[in-house]
Design an enzyme around this catalytic site. Structure first.
Site, mmCIF file in Angstrom:
data_model
loop_
_atom_site.group_PDB
_atom_site.id
_atom_site.type_symbol
_atom_site.label_atom_id
_atom_site.label_comp_id
_atom_site.label_asym_id
_atom_site.label_seq_id
_atom_site.Cartn_x
_atom_site.Cartn_y
_atom_site.Cartn_z
ATOM 1 N N LYS A 31 46.608 36.877 38.329
ATOM 2 C CA LYS A 31 46.141 36.280 37.067
ATOM 3 C C LYS A 31 46.403 37.263 35.933
ATOM 4 O O LYS A 31 45.559 38.092 35.596
ATOM 5 C CB LYS A 31 44.636 35.961 37.184
ATOM 6 C CG LYS A 31 44.030 35.425 35.896
ATOM 7 C CD LYS A 31 42.669 34.793 36.132
ATOM 8 C CE LYS A 31 42.024 34.414 34.810
ATOM 9 N NZ LYS A 31 40.878 33.512 34.968
ATOM 10 N N GLU B 40 43.299 40.103 38.726
ATOM 11 C CA GLU B 40 43.430 39.898 37.281
ATOM 12 C C GLU B 40 43.479 41.217 36.506
ATOM 13 O O GLU B 40 42.452 41.767 36.125
ATOM 14 C CB GLU B 40 42.249 39.049 36.759
ATOM 15 C CG GLU B 40 42.361 38.778 35.253
ATOM 16 C CD GLU B 40 41.206 37.933 34.698
ATOM 17 O OE1 GLU B 40 40.226 37.683 35.425
ATOM 18 O OE2 GLU B 40 41.293 37.549 33.528
#
Ligand code: 13P
Length: 342
Positions: free
Chosen positions: A219, A177
């Site tokens: 992500k 992420e």
């Protein structure tokens, strides 16, 4: 590393038009959200809140996996069932946030580096033995007049790649992420340029560390203007800017892209995910799904407010949001769904 197992888990996380529920707020972050609503900032209330979420009937219709925090993964329902067990019984794959938060990056005012690599191999093993199947690490990239610096992007990309390699060595699927945050007045184009540079660097580092792209999930942020930018684009413009950026940077071997919500309203996050899928699903090599925290939880938290009497109403709202987001993954979300109760 058993690559087949990693691929199976990564594929299951993005299968059947489902998405991820991020409920891995650290205690300070969870407490901050509780404080705004006058909810007691205690372990008891955090446990009760998370029990409300994971016992929502029908949650697994739209949610493939849930990301937990270290405190939460060790907790139980009032009836004495471990949270991990409850999730497993409902067919929801348990995951765990393993980074140790973003700290000030030395020599780079206004920028942060995510820490947590020390002792990570041992912590991953502990979580694996508890039943976790995947992990998450969030890096934060801020946009400012002269930010982000190359030093910040490279340090965070390197840490993400080392974390991802350790996860795969342990048998956990890494959720990678890198979040370009929305704070500021920058334009959509600026966010696109920065996100492109960040993702290029992250994938270079993932390659350098030998991470198997087939066994991970990305992500990222959607490509959006800063929150205080006077020009806020329409849904199609956001969808195209986001998809074009990802098509230039994310290899087709990655099975899924699960967006964070980043402070967008719940409805806007669903509408934008929907537009992305309507316009790009048929041309994308990866699944385009969600891994929202605030855009799923906030409306339910606003109703729950720490009171048992509100559990059913909060669960109804939570379920509604997960259904809207599953519909958005199919490109079938519409504003009418917001008015229909779950
Ligand atoms: P938001 O959807 O609230 O941005 O949270 C996603 C997340 O997991 C942040 O690490």
């Amino acid at each position: 590393m058993d690559i087949h197992k990693l691929i199976d888990t990564a594929s299951a996380l993005v299968a059947n038009d489902k998405g991820l529920l991020a409920m891995d707020e650290s205690n300070p972050t969870c407490n901050k959200r509780f404080a705004k609503l006058g909810i007691a900032e205690t372990e008891q209330q955090r446990r009760a809140y998370r029990e409300m979420i994971i016992t929502t009937p029908g949650l697994s219709d739209s949610i493939s996996g849930a990301i937990l925090y270290d405190e939460t993964i060790r907790q139980e329902t009032l009836a004495g069932e471990s949270f991990i067990r409850v999730l497993g019984d409902h067919g929801i794959i348990p995951g765990i946030k393993v980074d140790a938060h973003a700290k000030a990056l030395a020599g780079h005012p206004g920028e942060e580096i995510t820490e947590g690599l020390d002792g990570l191999r041992e912590r991953l093993l502990e979580y694996l033995n508890m039943g976790a199947k995947f992990a998450k690490w969030r890096a934060v990239i801020a946009i400012g007049d002269s930010l982000p610096s190359r030093g910040c992007i490279e340090a965070n990309a390197h840490a993400l790649a080392r974390y991802a390699a350790l996860c795969q060595e342990s048998g956990l699927v890494p959720i990678v992420e890198p979040e370009v945050i929305m704070d500021g007045s920058h334009s959509l184009e600026r966010c696109a340029r920065v996100t492109e540079e960040v993702l290029r660097t992250v994938f270079e580092q993932l390659y350098a560390q030998g991470v198997a792209l087939e066994g991970m999930i990305l992500k990222p942020n959607m490509v959006l203007p800063g929150l205080s930018c006077p020009e806020q684009p329409g849904l199609d413009e956001v969808a195209d800017a986001t998809a074009n950026c990802l098509l230039r940077t994310v290899p087709a071997a990655v099975p899924g892209i699960a967006f964070l919500s980043g402070g967008q309203s719940a409805e806007l996050a669903s509408a934008r995910l929907n537009a992305i899928n309507i316009r790009w699903k048929s041309r994308s090599p990866w699944a385009l799904t969600f891994s929202f925290a605030r855009a799923i939880q906030q409306p339910a938290l606003d109703i729950w407010r720490g009171d048992d009497a509100n559990v059913k109403a909060a669960q109804k709202t939570l379920l509604q949001r997960t259904r809207c987001n599953r519909a958005a993954r199919r490109g079938e979300y519409n504003a009418e769904m917001e008015r229909t109760s779950a």
